[in-house]
Write a protein that holds these residues in place. Structure first.
Motif, PDB file in Angstrom:
ATOM      1  N   ASP A 279       0.845  -1.189   0.000  1.00 25.63           N
ATOM      2  CA  ASP A 279       0.000   0.000   0.000  1.00 25.63           C
ATOM      3  C   ASP A 279       0.883   1.243   0.000  1.00 25.63           C
ATOM      4  OD1 ASP A 279      -2.336  -1.473   0.073  1.00 25.63           O
ATOM      5  OD2 ASP A 279      -2.379  -1.529   2.270  1.00 25.63           O
ATOM      6  N   PRO A 280       0.472   2.305  -0.674  1.00 26.83           N
ATOM      7  CA  PRO A 280       1.269   3.535  -0.666  1.00 26.83           C
ATOM      8  C   PRO A 280       1.299   4.175   0.714  1.00 26.83           C
ATOM      9  CG  PRO A 280      -0.842   3.890  -1.765  1.00 26.83           C
ATOM     10  CD  PRO A 280      -0.749   2.419  -1.506  1.00 26.83           C
ATOM     11  N   LYS A 283      -1.670   8.784  -0.398  1.00 27.41           N
ATOM     12  CA  LYS A 283      -2.459   8.928  -1.621  1.00 27.41           C
ATOM     13  C   LYS A 283      -2.777  10.402  -1.765  1.00 27.41           C
ATOM     14  CE  LYS A 283      -4.516   4.311  -1.704  1.00 27.41           C
ATOM     15  NZ  LYS A 283      -5.779   3.508  -1.778  1.00 27.41           N
ATOM     16  N   ASN A 289      -5.402   9.898  -6.517  1.00 26.85           N
ATOM     17  CA  ASN A 289      -4.860   8.872  -7.409  1.00 26.85           C
ATOM     18  C   ASN A 289      -3.343   8.918  -7.563  1.00 26.85           C
ATOM     19  OD1 ASN A 289      -7.238   7.472  -8.109  1.00 26.85           O
ATOM     20  ND2 ASN A 289      -7.819   9.137  -9.507  1.00 26.85           N
ATOM     21  N   TRP A 291      -0.218   7.837  -5.954  1.00 22.89           N
ATOM     22  CA  TRP A 291       0.255   6.931  -4.903  1.00 22.89           C
ATOM     23  C   TRP A 291       1.752   7.141  -4.705  1.00 22.89           C
ATOM     24  CZ3 TRP A 291      -2.311   1.487  -5.935  1.00 22.89           C
ATOM     25  CH2 TRP A 291      -3.706   1.624  -5.858  1.00 22.89           C
ATOM     26  N   TRP A 293       5.215   5.876  -2.548  1.00 14.93           N
ATOM     27  CA  TRP A 293       5.862   4.913  -1.661  1.00 14.93           C
ATOM     28  C   TRP A 293       7.138   5.489  -1.046  1.00 14.93           C
ATOM     29  CZ3 TRP A 293       3.623   3.651  -6.313  1.00 14.93           C
ATOM     30  CH2 TRP A 293       2.518   2.787  -6.240  1.00 14.93           C
ATOM     31  N   TYR A 333       0.824   7.727 -10.752  1.00 12.74           N
ATOM     32  CA  TYR A 333      -0.478   8.395 -10.890  1.00 12.74           C
ATOM     33  C   TYR A 333      -1.285   7.710 -11.983  1.00 12.74           C
ATOM     34  CZ  TYR A 333      -4.136  11.766 -11.885  1.00 12.74           C
ATOM     35  OH  TYR A 333      -5.355  12.334 -12.094  1.00 12.74           O
ATOM     36  N   SER A 439       3.292  -1.159  -7.080  1.00  8.64           N
ATOM     37  CA  SER A 439       1.887  -0.821  -7.339  1.00  8.64           C
ATOM     38  C   SER A 439       1.049  -2.040  -7.697  1.00  8.64           C
ATOM     39  CB  SER A 439       1.802   0.195  -8.484  1.00  8.64           C
ATOM     40  OG  SER A 439       0.473   0.350  -8.923  1.00  8.64           O
TER      41      SER A 439
END
Length: 535
Positions: A279-280, A283, A289, A291, A293, A333, A439
């Motif tokens: 999961d990022p 967000k 949209n 994301w 990391w 994105y 992702s």
């Protein structure tokens, strides 16, 4: 004294057999159906236990979907079920759809053979054939079976009692066929959909997954190769030798992931999903949209690679943010923005990531996004040579200097020459595990990124925008950025090999260097001057 029961006459026996057969398809097939075996000729249809279970499911469930191994006799079983329905129902209308008309015709032929070899009292009880050809069989009671090849409007005008879709995972436009058939099944008709797997993401896979979750009303029947009582591991090992690992997974193991024509090995995609996908940590952007990391590290260099949406509702504008040194995905994105808004977004994103090299695919509407970045004065925009005959060398440039003299254009051009190279580069990075992907959206796209007529593209109804952005970025990293680094390294070597004349201020070489260290000999293509790399 025990009273002896009167013997039944032939008429009573036939009537009782007729009732038993009409009530139970298993009883009917085991006692009265004869099939054409490929090596043993005409033999009684001795059902295996798993085939009897299938018949029970056919009888009790309106919609059945079968994920099956090869050569389990399911086509023959379906033919027997069709015949049973036709014999004991008035005006029963069955339709068989397959990848080719010859395949559908073979199933109708199985119905015909079984019908012709029935006892005469079963055939003549109002059920002898009145129409019999290669593509259809119609009985006197009005029941019939027809075979047709797949097409978007297949079955649209039919009032169907039963729809059989054979090898559904391999039928093109099956989603449209199913949609057109709904009106004819809505009055109470039933369906049997059967196939070996053909990768994930297609209509058959989606219907199977929805059936397992109870979302679409389909009863799921999984027929792994081990269901056949006459097969063992020796047989399975032989299938691998004959069909290969991927073919055997498809034809024997009912393995969606291991089957299909995905560009990237599904087993490798599963490994990536289990190992790196997360999961990022954030967000962002106005629509949530973007994301992330990793946040920008000011000691690193990044590139932002963008693929601009065509403008319809089916695709997305996407961007990948890549750590250049480590080939690591740090942000992504995917959303729907107007082209100018997307340009503004990209400038902001690239600026945040240390004024990253901004690479924008320039086909069609991409120019509008690129122009917005130029109008905003973004200083690290990717330019590419117009001379595509050298596209397989290092002539694409990642700097705006001398762009007029070098016939360069802003953005990246995806052409018939560059696209296969992009896909090949992506595949190499994935196979050698040289790219760190985080992702889930990107991996999901790769599961539905397949070979079709020799071209790598998304399955119908899916997207490949994230994939193309990543592939372009990796190719630029391998070519233009590698050349730039080689030029910088060459300059460092030259400077380390010279000293300054204290009297004249001129550079004096102390090593064995080329006549001009700022030039690269390209053979017949001439000499490439690298001084632009130092600006």
């Amino acid at each position: 004294m025990i009273q002896q029961q009167p013997k039944k006459n032939l008429k009573d026996i036939i009537a009782e057999e007729y009732r038993k057969s009409a009530a139970d398809p298993i009883y009917f097939m085991k006692k009265y159906c004869v099939i054409q075996h490929p090596t043993r000729g005409k033999i009684p249809f001795h059902l295996y236990a798993f085939q009897e279970d299938c018949l029970t499911d056919f009888k009790e469930n309106r919609f059945n979907i079968i994920l099956k191994s090869r050569q389990l006799g399911l086509s023959t079983l379906s033919a027997g079920f069709i015949l049973w329905k036709m014999l004991f129902n008035q005006d029963y209308n069955a339709l068989v759809i397959a990848t080719k008309v010859t395949v559908a015709k073979n199933l109708v032929e199985k119905v015909r053979v079984m019908h012709d070899l029935l006892p005469i009292w079963l055939r003549d009880g109002g059920s002898s054939s009145v129409e019999d050809n290669k593509l259809s069989l119609k009985l006197k009671n009005g029941s019939q079976v027809k075979a047709i090849a797949s097409s978007p409007d297949a079955g649209r005008s039919e009032a169907l009692s039963l729809l059989i879709v054979d090898e559904a995972a391999f039928i093109r436009d099956i989603d449209e066929i199913w949609l057109s058939a709904q009106s004819t099944l809505s009055t109470g008709g039933s369906a049997i959909v059967l196939s070996t797997p053909n990768g994930i993401g297609n209509w058959f896979h989606k219907m199977w997954v929805d059936g397992e979750s109870g979302a679409n009303g389909f009863n799921c029947i999984n027929l792994h190769w081990t269901k056949h009582p006459e097969r063992n591991q020796q047989w399975r090992d032989e299938q691998t030798r004959i069909l290969g690992i991927k073919g055997a997974a498809q034809e024997c193991d009912c393995d969606f992931v291991g089957s299909g024509d995905t560009v990237i090995d599904p087993a490798l995609l599963t490994w990536y999903k289990d190992t790196y996908v997360m999961d990022p940590v954030e967000k962002g952007a106005f629509d949530g949209n973007l994301w992330k990391w990793e946040y920008p590290n000011y000691n690193k260099q990044y590139m932002v690679v963008a693929d601009v949406a065509r403008g319809d509702a089916s695709d997305y504008s996407t961007a990948q943010v890549i750590d250049i040194e480590n080939a690591t995905q740090v942000a992504e994105y995917r959303g729907r923005l107007e082209t100018k808004d997307f340009g503004n977004f990209l400038v902001s994103l690239a600026t945040d990531y240390n004024n990253a090299l901004l690479v924008i695919e320039n086909a069609n509407v991409g120019w509008s996004t690129i122009q917005q970045c130029i109008d905003r004065g973004y200083g690290n925009l990717f330019y590419m040579s117009k001379d595509l005959q050298y596209i397989d060398t290092e002539r694409q440039m990642s700097n705006k200097y001398y762009r007029d003299e070098r016939q360069m254009v802003a953005g990246f051009s995806t052409t018939s020459k560059t696209r296969p190279l992009i896909i090949s580069t992506l595949d190499t990075y994935m196979r050698e595990k040289d790219i760190l992907i985080r992702s889930s959206r990107l991996i999901d796209e790769m599961f539905t990124f397949v070979w079709h007529s020799g071209r790598a593209e998304a399955m119908k109804g899916y997207n490949d925008d994230l994939i193309m952005a990543l592939g372009i970025g990796l190719w630029v990293r391998n070519t233009a950025l590698r050349l730039r680094q080689e030029g910088i390294d060459l300059t460092k070597t030259m400077l380390n090999s010279t000293q300054i004349n204290q009297h004249t201020g001129e550079l004096i070489s102390t090593g064995h260097m080329a006549k001009n260290p700022y030039e690269m000999d390209l053979g017949k293509k001439g000499v490439e001057n690298l001084t632009w790399l130092l600006r």
